[in-house]
Write an enzyme that holds these catalytic residues in place. Sequence first.
Site, PDB file in Angstrom:
ATOM      1  N   ASP A 336       0.369   2.580   0.359  1.00 42.52           N
ATOM      2  CA  ASP A 336       0.555   3.995   0.687  1.00 42.52           C
ATOM      3  C   ASP A 336       1.967   4.423   0.303  1.00 42.52           C
ATOM      4  O   ASP A 336       2.882   4.212   1.063  1.00 42.52           O
ATOM      5  CB  ASP A 336       0.258   4.257   2.158  1.00 42.52           C
ATOM      6  N   GLU A 590      12.252  -4.873   2.835  1.00 43.36           N
ATOM      7  CA  GLU A 590      10.795  -4.928   2.697  1.00 43.36           C
ATOM      8  C   GLU A 590      10.336  -4.844   1.258  1.00 43.36           C
ATOM      9  O   GLU A 590       9.223  -5.235   0.925  1.00 43.36           O
ATOM     10  CB  GLU A 590      10.125  -3.833   3.545  1.00 43.36           C
TER      11      GLU A 590
END
Length: 675
Positions: A336, A590
């Site tokens: 996403d 991340e």
Amino acid sequence: MRTFAILASAQLATALYQNGSVIAPCDSPIYCYGGLLHEIELARPFSDSKTFVDLPTIRPLDEVLAAFSNLTRPIQNNTELNNFLTTYFGEAGSELEPVPTDQLETQPDFLENVNSSVIVDFTRQVIDIWPDLTRRYVGTGTSNCTGCVNSFIPINRTFVVAGGRFREPYYWDSFWIVEGLLRTKGSFTQIAENIIENFMDLVEEIGFVPNGARRYYENRSQPPLLTQMVRVYVEYTQNYTLLERALPVLELEYEFWVNNRSVTLERGGRNYTLHHYNVSNTQPRPESYREDYITANNLTYFNEEGEQFNASQPLNDTQKAVLYANLASGAESGWDYASRWLKNPSDAVNDNFFPLRSLNVINTIPVELNSILYYNEITIAEFHRREGNYSAARQWAELARNRSEAMTAILWNAEHYSYFDYNLTSSAQNIYTLADNTSTPLSLAGAPAGYQVGFQLSQLYPFWTGAAPDSIKGDPSAIRRAFARVEEALDTEAGAISATNLFTGQQWDEPNVWPPLQYVVIQGLLNAPLEVSGDDDEQTAEDYVWTQDLALRLAQRYTDSLYCTWRSTGGATDEVPQLPGAEGNGTIFEKYSDEAINARGGGGEYTVVEGFGWSNGVLIWAVDQFGQKLTTPDCGNITAAAPPEAKRKRSALEISKRDAMWIKGTKENKMFRKK
């Protein structure tokens, strides 16, 4: 499996809230739908929409709703709203407590087989992050408050969070976390099992594993990797007693995808069933409420340069509902968002219209989801075989064979020697995407003018999971052809491999390098067979060596990226001192960039939180896998990370200082005094 199918469908139905045209993830008028959620999120008391829906109430629900109804309209981000929040809501993350580090032990024996002492020291410091990410659920501390509510789904056992704004267990992240925890050993072998057991609890409670342990995630899942968590756990520990509980639960989760995410297509007189992401939802996602609402409702788009672009006409209610479903389905994918989901990627590339308004996730049959489901089918078959249930093993193996055939028929493209997502809207594979100034010769070959052949790392999942047919996955020469663009990317870029080959500004597009995808690519290369029968044994042997060398090369590049970025944000080892001017002790992010092996650190406007679960896990796995061959990273002439630019978009690891005041455990929260 019919019993499981009925149960899964029934439980899913209870997880959704449906009232007329409203389909929301749960029935909470604070955390899932309704006027309070709508008005407060649009008033924007917090930079991150997720902060509000993570706040537990400290007064009964009926009192909260009554007090809200008395607020001055329109709701604004002012003292009145702040006083309301302070009076009726507690701290985000207060449902959890950290586990004291003196109760957690690590025993990473694999480091004894790593040649580079610098990598050993670095990896040991990354391993030492796990205790800081370890949590246990303790409730909200409002047991004496009858009627108080919160969004957290209770978790029975100690677990590891990803980091940053991700204060709860997340589904697909946890596969790579488990890979890292198993190699960390000590207390973390049990915690790896805990994570798996917690997810099995959720399957038994609601019929599937939600995106994360929040009520506002109860209408969607994520790539279904629970079966693979069980597999790596039992293979690594050789403790197969977990299978007694796991097998029926894994079948139950599988049935959720069969019942709720299936698509059947006809080819050559034969029907093929595959699966897609498809979330029932007609509202903005609560954790991204304001962003989704703007995407669906605003008539003017303002780009990064401050230019404005007007919509020709507003979306009607039906179109908004479809868009909200696609936004939730994109979140279910884990990607996403990315250009692979967009009807009009030029909106994102040119930054001249709402980039997500053309999302087409639901009408896309994705390569990686079906690859994972194949792996689950073949893994469950093997579990049954091990348990002596040969009839069930044959049935599950047949499901896997059927899926592999369907993927070959629908998703495989022999001309470009690659899998591609299938577009149900156009009834064709999504082969081409826009060309840009980073397009490579291999991407441009065979593409129409102005386009390039799309390269998404999701296309390589079948080589990790084994879903590719034997004629391809069993031939190193075929694997070399399928992975040629991986080699080209490593030759072209300074960092590891980006998720796609198109710059759009979306986080799952170029230049972003995502750790889980590096793992998938490396595993796909390592799966090349050592011995095959063929006419050209010498060439086959050469191609096999190529696959193994490329796997090592990518593992080295990934290790270099994490280490050099960590150094630029203050990391140091016994042999390598801290960079001049660096602040902090090094940060694991991340995601990384394919443009360099060191990334810009955080600071200034935002509080950077140490993490990040899957990045740690993939590093630990790679160092264990390649420890004898990895060399000390050469970072070149890197310098300490500069402060972030004022307009830089916030990372998932970063929390605004205003939001941090409401989040348990942050220094801002400790300084914040509620009146």
